[in-house]
Design a protein around this motif. Structure first.
Motif, short mmCIF file in Angstrom:
data_model
loop_
_atom_site.label_atom_id
_atom_site.label_comp_id
_atom_site.label_asym_id
_atom_site.label_seq_id
_atom_site.Cartn_x
_atom_site.Cartn_y
_atom_site.Cartn_z
N LEU A 306 5.91 15.34 -2.39
CA LEU A 306 6.85 15.22 -1.27
C LEU A 306 7.96 14.22 -1.59
CD1 LEU A 306 4.40 15.13 1.79
CD2 LEU A 306 5.98 16.98 1.19
N HIS A 307 7.93 13.68 -2.82
CA HIS A 307 8.90 12.69 -3.27
C HIS A 307 8.92 11.44 -2.40
CE1 HIS A 307 10.23 15.66 -6.07
NE2 HIS A 307 10.41 16.52 -5.09
N ALA A 308 7.74 11.05 -1.98
CA ALA A 308 7.64 9.82 -1.20
C ALA A 308 7.90 8.64 -2.13
CB ALA A 308 6.25 9.69 -0.60
N PRO A 309 8.53 7.58 -1.61
CA PRO A 309 8.79 6.42 -2.48
C PRO A 309 7.49 5.82 -3.01
CG PRO A 309 9.28 5.90 -0.18
CD PRO A 309 9.02 7.37 -0.25
N LEU A 310 7.59 5.23 -4.17
CA LEU A 310 6.40 4.74 -4.86
C LEU A 310 5.65 3.68 -4.04
CD1 LEU A 310 4.95 5.28 -7.54
CD2 LEU A 310 6.06 3.22 -8.44
N TRP A 311 6.42 2.79 -3.40
CA TRP A 311 5.76 1.71 -2.65
C TRP A 311 4.95 2.30 -1.49
CZ3 TRP A 311 6.75 1.24 2.51
CH2 TRP A 311 7.93 1.83 3.00
N LEU A 312 5.44 3.40 -0.92
CA LEU A 312 4.72 4.01 0.20
C LEU A 312 3.41 4.62 -0.29
CD1 LEU A 312 4.94 4.63 3.26
CD2 LEU A 312 5.77 6.89 2.61
N GLN A 313 3.49 5.30 -1.46
CA GLN A 313 2.27 5.87 -2.05
C GLN A 313 1.24 4.79 -2.30
OE1 GLN A 313 2.65 8.35 -5.53
NE2 GLN A 313 4.66 9.03 -4.87
N GLU A 314 1.73 3.71 -2.91
CA GLU A 314 0.85 2.58 -3.22
C GLU A 314 0.19 2.05 -1.96
OE1 GLU A 314 0.83 -0.09 -6.02
OE2 GLU A 314 0.66 1.79 -7.13
N LEU A 315 1.05 1.83 -0.95
CA LEU A 315 0.59 1.24 0.29
C LEU A 315 -0.45 2.13 0.96
CD1 LEU A 315 1.92 -1.03 2.58
CD2 LEU A 315 2.09 1.15 3.71
N LEU A 316 -0.15 3.42 1.06
CA LEU A 316 -1.04 4.32 1.78
C LEU A 316 -2.32 4.58 1.00
CD1 LEU A 316 1.34 6.95 3.40
CD2 LEU A 316 0.09 5.09 4.49
N VAL A 317 -2.20 4.88 -0.28
CA VAL A 317 -3.37 5.27 -1.05
C VAL A 317 -4.16 4.05 -1.51
CG1 VAL A 317 -4.23 6.50 -3.06
CG2 VAL A 317 -2.31 7.43 -1.76
N ASN A 318 -3.47 3.13 -2.20
CA ASN A 318 -4.20 1.97 -2.74
C ASN A 318 -4.54 0.95 -1.67
OD1 ASN A 318 -3.97 3.18 -5.16
ND2 ASN A 318 -2.25 1.93 -5.87
N GLY A 319 -3.68 0.83 -0.68
CA GLY A 319 -3.94 -0.14 0.37
C GLY A 319 -4.87 0.42 1.43
N VAL A 320 -4.37 1.33 2.22
CA VAL A 320 -5.11 1.78 3.40
C VAL A 320 -6.28 2.68 3.04
CG1 VAL A 320 -4.92 3.09 5.54
CG2 VAL A 320 -3.09 1.52 4.85
N TRP A 321 -6.00 3.76 2.27
CA TRP A 321 -7.02 4.77 2.03
C TRP A 321 -8.24 4.21 1.30
CZ3 TRP A 321 -8.50 9.25 3.81
CH2 TRP A 321 -9.43 9.99 3.09
#
Lengths: 653, 72
Positions: A306-321
């Motif tokens: 979905l071309h989400a920004p890298l920081w968002l991926q990091e935040l959602l997957v590595n942080g929250v998930w």
């Protein structure tokens, strides 16, 4: 255990009952009875399993309503609090009397225990004095039969002048007669004035009994009703004179409360429960962790596409998930095993025996034996344990129980204790090591129980001085556990509820921690700066800055203490897959952990401030920030002192 | 004699309660009135409290309280 949505989330509702009808033509059926007569089972059998759960005394009266229909009639079933008599002045009994007096009920069903009919008839006769729209339900016929008692129910019906039905609540087919009797009583349009021959005292109990009634009058009335109950029971019940001492119940009790075996069996039972939890949780934990990790990867892929920004991926997957995944996979399996086992013990009727066995030591601490029960509830959840303290009548003894509840580890702390023990003290896998782990866990818990006694004693000699008040604990008959209900109650009401709370906390915490780990101040992250700032303090107590920080950030829920530590050590600001405890151990060791650190962390896990939910519950139950502050300080000071001493002593090795 | 004097297996009949206030009420609630027959069933592992059969139900009472329950 009082650990249900209603008891933890909702406030105390000790006021009267408010009826919520679904339809205006709904008839209201009140369910009354002594404690321990199987009222909840009847309620569940009539309305369906989900509507009402948990039967600890002192639970809130909110939500104790359910619905059922039978042919043309539909009913609102109201479970009124268990009461021995309508003449007394305890909060529960006031609610019961006021509700029956209010005339809101179209039918009052009085549930009786067939094995102790005489005492139960007391309540029946008092209810009949107020209304004739009564159905008497003589429950637990199987238990009476097992004791060799014979009950002549038609004779009872004649003597009382209202329908009497016999039931075995665990066998739903026996409830058909009860339903029919309720239908019949509900359809009687209007009752003629009650026949004089049935009246016991010729007084209107609703107007005579109030807060101002003299004790003499209450007692006189009680004797009058009890006398009549004796007369009625004598004509209805026949059986061997010494029936109880010959019953199976008594034989089991002789063993479970014997001088020789009582305490040993309690410890063994505790060890078995923990062993089953430890052994059973390993595999599903690993599986869940892998599953979450795999799903996280897919989530990452999805976000990339979905071309989400890298920081968002990091935040959602590595942080929250991943924090979420950690909390669920570490917590769910032990809880899904521990809670059903515990509910099973509760359902069978073992817990009152624990209180019976442990009353003497509590008495020596000038406390109440029922504190053993609230302590047991604390194993599930300390917040629930604190609410459960309502079963203790004396305010002083209740405070003692509330202030010391946090000394037993709750389900949010078990998984961490288990993980630490497995990582640092049990290397091999297999039967012997799982028993060793269970035994170490029992030792940690015994330390908690020992400190509970010590602190209770200390408090009752200093700021909470006083003599132990009287104590009357009913030891109900053992019951065959209702497996389905045990599973539903423990999984849906307790496991998923506690897990839900942990998840709700884990998500924002994962976010916060990720931010702290990824926002930089100078050359290192905020998280590491906080940790290094706390480092000297941590060292003083045999911990390190990261551990201390994890405990502080873990205030909302103890479950997230371990994930925070892991995140800090990894420094990348995210969790890797940590299903394998040896890998985790390597990470900890690489960050300076020794077995001494593990001991101190275990001690601090057992003994530190209560989680925020528990603190708020203590505030609510004591109504005072001062007591809440003390509840915060007691375990914290104990933990710090013990860690300090342990760190000094263990460094000699 | 009082209730604490009963040995396991022995029975007695209550003559009067010396307790007052809420402690008295609690015992009245469970049916421990004048003329009630009580049987001592056994003692807990530490010797106190003891279990009594009162009107068909098993109730644990502390020795301290039992001393205030006079038997006839």
């Amino acid at each position: 255990m009082g650990l249900t949505k209603g008891s933890v989330a909702g406030g105390a509702l000790d006021a009267g009952l408010v009826i919520k009808k679904r339809r205006s033509q709904d008839r209201v059926v009140a369910l009354a009875g002594n404690p321990n007569v199987g009222k909840s089972t009847i309620f569940n059998a009539l309305t369906g399993l989900h509507q009402h759960t948990g039967n600890w005394p002192g639970k809130t009266v909110a939500n104790a309503q359910g619905y059922y229909s039978n042919g043309q009639n539909s009913y609102v079933l109201v479970d009124i609090p268990g009461a021995y008599t309508l003449l007394a002045s305890s909060a529960e009994e006031e609610v019961a009397r006021e509700f029956i007096c209010s005339g809101q009920a179209d039918v009052v069903v009085v549930v009786c225990n067939a094995a102790s009919l005489e005492r139960n008839l007391n309540l029946v006769l008092q209810t009949l004095e107020i209304t004739r729209r009564v159905v008497v339900c003589v429950n637990l016929l199987d238990e009476a039969q097992a004791r060799g008692l014979k009950l002549d129910l038609p004779a009872l019906e004649r003597l009382l002048g209202v329908p009497v039905v016999g039931t075995v609540a665990s066998q739903p087919q026996t409830l058909a007669a009860l339903k029919q009797a309720i239908d019949r009583q509900a359809d009687v349009a209007q009752y003629v004035d009650q026949p004089a021959e049935h009246s016991v005292c010729d007084l209107d109990l609703c107007t005579v009994i109030s807060g101002q009634t003299s004790e003499e009058l209450r007692e006189e009335l009680m004797s009058l009703f009890m006398q009549r109950a004796e007369e009625v029971a004598a004509q209805v019940v026949t059986g061997p004179a010494d029936h109880y001492r010959r019953s199976l119940d008594w034989k089991i009790d002789r063993l479970l409360t014997s001088r020789l075996w009582g305490y040993a069996l309690m410890l063994l039972l505790l060890a078995v429960v923990f062993w089953l939890t430890l052994v059973g949780a390993n595999y599903p934990s690993a599986l869940l962790s892998e599953g979450f990790f795999w799903l996280g990867e897919r989530l990452n892929d999805g976000l990339s596409s979905l071309h989400a920004p890298l920081w968002l991926q990091e935040l959602l997957v590595n942080g929250v998930w991943r924090t979420l995944g950690w909390v669920v996979s570490v917590m769910l399996p032990p809880m899904a095993i521990f809670f059903p086992l515990f509910t099973l013990l509760e359902d069978v009727g073992y817990l009152p025996r624990v209180a019976y066995n442990l009353d003497r030591p509590f008495q020596a601490c000038h406390a109440c034996g029922k504190q053993a029960l609230t302590m047991c509830m604390g194993f599930g959840c300390n917040a629930a344990g604190v609410i459960g303290c309502r079963i203790i009548d004396s305010p002083r003894e209740r405070l003692l129980a509330i202030l010391t509840n946090n000394f037993v580890p709750c389900n949010g702390r078990f998984p961490t204790l288990i993980a630490l023990i497995s990582m640092f003290f049990v290397w091999q896998t297999g039967m012997a090591s799982s028993w060793l782990a269970a035994l170490l866990l029992v030792l940690v818990i015994l330390l908690g129980i020992g400190l509970t006694f010590l602190l209770t004693n200390l408090l009752s000699r200093t700021i909470l001085q006083g003599e132990a008040s009287s104590f009357a604990l009913e030891l109900p008959a053992y019951r065959r556990p209702r497996l389905l209900s045990v599973i539903v109650r423990s999984v849906f009401d307790r496991t998923l509820f506690v897990l839900g709370r942990a998840v709700v906390v884990a998500v924002p915490c994962g976010l916060l921690i990720w931010l702290l780990a990824n926002l930089h101040w100078g050359d290192s992250s905020l998280l590491m700066q906080l940790a290094s700032w706390l480092e000297p303090l941590g060292r003083l107590f045999g911990l390190d800055g990261v551990i201390l920080l994890a405990f502080i950030l873990g205030l909302p829920a103890n479950e997230i203490v371990m994930p925070i530590m892991v995140m800090c050590y990894l420094q990348t600001g995210s969790l890797t897959e940590m299903a394998d405890l040896t890998e985790l151990r390597q990470l900890f060791v690489a960050n300076g952990w020794t077995w001494q650190t593990a001991v101190c962390t275990l001690l601090f896990m057992l003994l530190h401030w209560p989680c925020s939910t528990t603190l708020l519950t203590i505030k609510q139950e004591t109504g005072s920030w001062r007591w809440t502050a003390l509840a915060f300080a007691l375990p914290t000071v104990c933990g710090l002192v013990l860690c300090f001493v342990a760190a000094r002593l263990l460094s000699l090795f | 004699m009082n209730l604490a004097d009963l040995e396991p297996g022995e029975s007695g009949v209550v003559q009067k309660l010396l307790l007052t206030g809420s402690q008295r009420r609690r015992l009245l609630n469970i049916g421990l009135l004048r003329n009630t027959k009580v049987q001592c069933l056994g003692r807990s592992p530490a010797g106190d409290p003891s279990a009594y059969l009162i009107r068909g139900a098993v109730i644990a009472l502390r020795a301290k309280d039992c001393q205030e329950i006079i038997l006839s």
